[in-house]
Design an enzyme around this catalytic site. Structure first.
Site: not given
Ligand code: IMP
Ligand code: MG
Length: 199
Positions: A42, A98, A102, A164
């Site tokens: 990403g 990053e 989220d 992407r």
């Molecule tokens: P986290 O561990 O919840 O902070 O998120 C981990 C990963 O989830 C991020 O690095 C993104 O790759 C993916 N992610 C989180 N939110 C989104 C979104 O709204 N769209 C696409 N990928 C997301």
């Molecule tokens: Mg990511």
């Protein structure tokens, strides 16, 4: 937002903000050029633009991680490292780049893992900060935009590996029907302009 999908951050707005982040990083790391680390896949679009806005002899490295298929909330952020960094980061000034933070679970797990390798410093640069969903507090030293609590795609961010390559970021109302909403939005754009990106 009333439509099923709509632009949250446009191409020019992203370009301007990435340039500002690059200038701030150039200033802050002038005496100690950083190693930028990105999690595949990403963050790669953001990284590619960001490094061209940083005027320092920096290095880049990549990691690939798997969240065991159920998302970070189900696993508490514990990930499996599929591809580790190519180089040791001991005594390096490390900046994690990053796409989005989220819940923060994945990144806080990785921060702990990278901290154990004894870098000289370790900071985070994230294009999007979905702070309303944060579970683990994290200090994001360089933040592009505050992101509403919505599923987003484009500029590196995917839905089932698609979108992407969009140069802008779209927010969708319902993640369960994201691809239908995004496809309809892109089709509408193409009808208006007579052209458009193919995904
Ligand atoms: P986290 O561990 O919840 O902070 O998120 C981990 C990963 O989830 C991020 O690095 C993104 O790759 C993916 N992610 C989180 N939110 C989104 C979104 O709204 N769209 C696409 N990928 C997301
Ligand atoms: Mg990511």
């Amino acid at each position: 937002m009333s439509e099923a999908a709509a632009i949250l951050f446009g191409e020019e707005e992203i370009r301007r903000r990435v340039r500002e982040l690059g200038e701030a990083i150039t200033r802050d790391y002038a005496d100690h050029p950083p190693v930028l680390i990105t999690m595949l896949k990403g963050g790669v679009v953001f990284l590619a633009d960001l490094i061209r806005c940083i005027d320092l002899p920096l290095r880049v490295d990549f990691m690939s991680i798997s969240s065991y298929g159920r998302g970070s909330e189900a696993t508490g952020g514990v990930v499996r490292i599929l591809k580790d960094l190519d180089h040791d980061i001991g005594n390096d000034h490390v900046l994690i780049v990053e796409d989005i933070v989220d819940t923060g679970l994945t990144l806080s797990y990785l921060m702990t893992a990278l901290q154990a390798r004894n870098p000289a410093s370790l900071h985070i640069c994230a294009l999007l900060d979905k702070s309303a969903r944060r579970i683990t507090p994290l200090h994001i030293r360089y933040r592009g935009f505050e992101c509403p609590d919505q599923f987003v795609v484009g500029y590196g961010l995917d839905d089932q590996e698609r979108y992407r390559n969009l140069p802008f970021i779209l927010g969708v109302q319902d993640p369960a029907t994201a691809s239908a909403a995004v496809d309809a939005y892109l089709a509408g754009m193409m009808m208006q302009s007579g052209t458009g990106p193919s995904t």
